[in-house]
Design an enzyme around this catalytic site. Structure first.
Site, mmCIF file in Angstrom:
data_model
loop_
_atom_site.group_PDB
_atom_site.id
_atom_site.type_symbol
_atom_site.label_atom_id
_atom_site.label_comp_id
_atom_site.label_asym_id
_atom_site.label_seq_id
_atom_site.Cartn_x
_atom_site.Cartn_y
_atom_site.Cartn_z
ATOM 1 N N VAL A 127 0.861 -1.189 0.000
ATOM 2 C CA VAL A 127 0.000 0.000 0.000
ATOM 3 C C VAL A 127 0.891 1.229 0.000
ATOM 4 C CG1 VAL A 127 -1.765 1.315 1.217
ATOM 5 C CG2 VAL A 127 -1.814 -1.187 1.301
ATOM 6 N N GLY A 182 4.736 5.722 -19.009
ATOM 7 C CA GLY A 182 5.015 4.572 -18.162
ATOM 8 C C GLY A 182 4.259 4.559 -16.846
ATOM 9 N N ASP A 196 -7.224 -1.625 -8.108
ATOM 10 C CA ASP A 196 -5.971 -1.474 -7.357
ATOM 11 C C ASP A 196 -6.222 -0.704 -6.055
ATOM 12 O OD1 ASP A 196 -2.836 -1.421 -7.387
ATOM 13 O OD2 ASP A 196 -3.418 0.657 -7.046
ATOM 14 N N LYS A 200 -5.993 -1.943 -1.914
ATOM 15 C CA LYS A 200 -5.220 -1.212 -0.906
ATOM 16 C C LYS A 200 -6.086 -0.759 0.261
ATOM 17 C CE LYS A 200 -1.868 0.337 -4.356
ATOM 18 N NZ LYS A 200 -1.404 1.457 -5.206
#
Length: 405
Positions: A127, A182, A196, A200
């Site tokens: 995290v 990126g 995602d 977390k």
């Protein structure tokens, strides 16, 4: 001396190897012992890398080597990474990971397995990348009863929203720019749809509230539905749109964990968190509000957190460290339907229709708004079911919570 094996030589794994080599004397001095890299597991060879001599292709070589004390898992996912983690722990080897999916889905079982075999299972980098949050939440804030955790937990989505706000880029163009730089994967689904951030916030909720909160228990909405029109309307009322993960302990003791775009007041510190940076606020009944801020991803920031866990595991080989929580279950978490908020609504409706449903609504305006588009903020707070009941006469296009203190 502690000998280390790294699983996966991608961005994070290579960063860990680099930090171990670059800062080796500093690390050894800090823990009063030596930490030495012995293996790197990957399916590929790296003939031009200075770490080529360490590369092996068979996990059994690591598993069966009694000299290996610590395994660093940077493979990602919850399949082969889980298998190798379980095998390492059963062999009595401590495991350090940056794998938020694995911790969010299987953390409780893996921590139990570590305890059964006298090993540590540490996950600071899962995290916030390089932001220290796991250990402070468990140790430094241990005297507090935590009531809420709220944060910007994904750098990709925060970058995209920043570019939409600052450069006026539509969502699709901002995403392509993030990929070119990126900051986003070619398949960005896990980031832009909020998965995602969900993993977390579930890890943080589990740690803060003491029982495993699974991602399936946390309703999740990403940013793919955020339009430039919403950005402009938010700006018109002094707010910014941020994707927030939130975990709230209700008066019934159950957790409301969720991820969704929010309008955040410009005076709130979270509104100033831009680009790929993350920020996490924690509310405690003794400390009040505290905020953790920094780079939430990246090779060396994440590797920094991983290596700090390696040092902790090396320091604690005779007394393993457990930053753990209790089992999950249906009684642990409930949907946030009873979490009342003020709301932002963009709808196809007339002002008269809005006033009929929301007599005290505050209307927003922007240049170039199409005919029939009406945007308003609700007065007071409403739960989502109560809001939906009032929206039946309208055609909503965007509905976001407004973050309040």
């Amino acid at each position: 001396m502690a000998k280390v094996a790294i699983l996966g030589f991608g961005v994070v794994g290579s960063g860990v190897a680099e930090v171990l080599r670059r800062n080796g004397p500093h690390i050894d001095e800090k823990i009063h012992s030596a930490v030495e890299l012995k293996y790197i597991l990957d399916v590929r060879d790296f003939p031009n890398s200075p770490f080529a001599p360490y590369v092996v292709h068979d996990f059994a070589q690591i598993e069966g080597d009694p000299e290996v004390d610590i395994v660093v898992e940077t493979i990602g996912g919850a399949t082969i990474a889980r298998e190798f983690t379980e095998r390492a722990l059963r062999a009595g080897k401590s495991v350090v990971t940056s794998n938020k999916e694995l911790v969010a889905e299987h953390g409780y079982e893996l921590m139990r397995l570590a305890q059964e075999h006298g090993a540590s299972y540490l996950y600071e980098a899962s995290v916030g990348g390089g932001i220290p949050i796991i250990r402070p939440l468990k140790q430094c804030l241990a005297a507090n009863e935590i009531t809420e955790i709220c944060g910007i937990l994904n750098g990709t989505t925060n970058y995209i929203l920043t570019r939409m706000i600052r450069a006026g880029l539509p969502f699709g163009e901002a995403l392509k720019e993030a990929q070119a730089n990126g900051y986003a994967e070619q398949d960005p689904t896990a980031d832009i749809e909020g998965h995602d951030a969900c993993r977390k916030i579930c890890i943080l909720a589990s740690l803060a509230f003491g029982r495993h909160v699974y991602p399936a228990q946390a309703p999740t909405e990403g940013i793919s539905g955020v339009a430039l029109a919403d950005v402009a309307y938010a700006e018109s009322c002094g707010r910014k749109i941020k994707l927030l993960g939130r975990a709230i302990r209700g008066t019934d003791g159950k957790v409301r964990a969720f991820v969704a775009p929010h309008l955040v007041d410009g005076e709130n510190p979270l509104a100033g968190v831009e680009d790929v940076f993350n920020a996490i606020t924690v509310k405690g009944n003794a400390i009040g509000d505290v905020m953790f801020y920094g780079r939430g991803a990246g090779k060396l920031p994440t590797a920094s957190a991983v290596v700090a866990d390696v040092m902790e595991a090396a320091r604690s080989m005779d007394r393993p460290k457990y930053l753990d929580w209790g089992p999950g279950g249906e009684d642990v978490a409930v949907p946030p339907d009873d979490v009342a908020s003020a709301w932002y609504v963009r709808a196809e409706a007339s002002a008269e229709q809005v006033r009929a449903a929301f007599p005290d609504a505050s209307f927003l305006a922007r240049a170039g708004a199409p005919a029939g588009e009406t945007v308003f903020l609700t007065a007071g707070t409403l739960t989502r079911p109560a809001l939906d009941g009032k929206l039946t006469a309208l055609t909503p296009r965007s509905v976001f919570r407004i973050l309040t203190d």
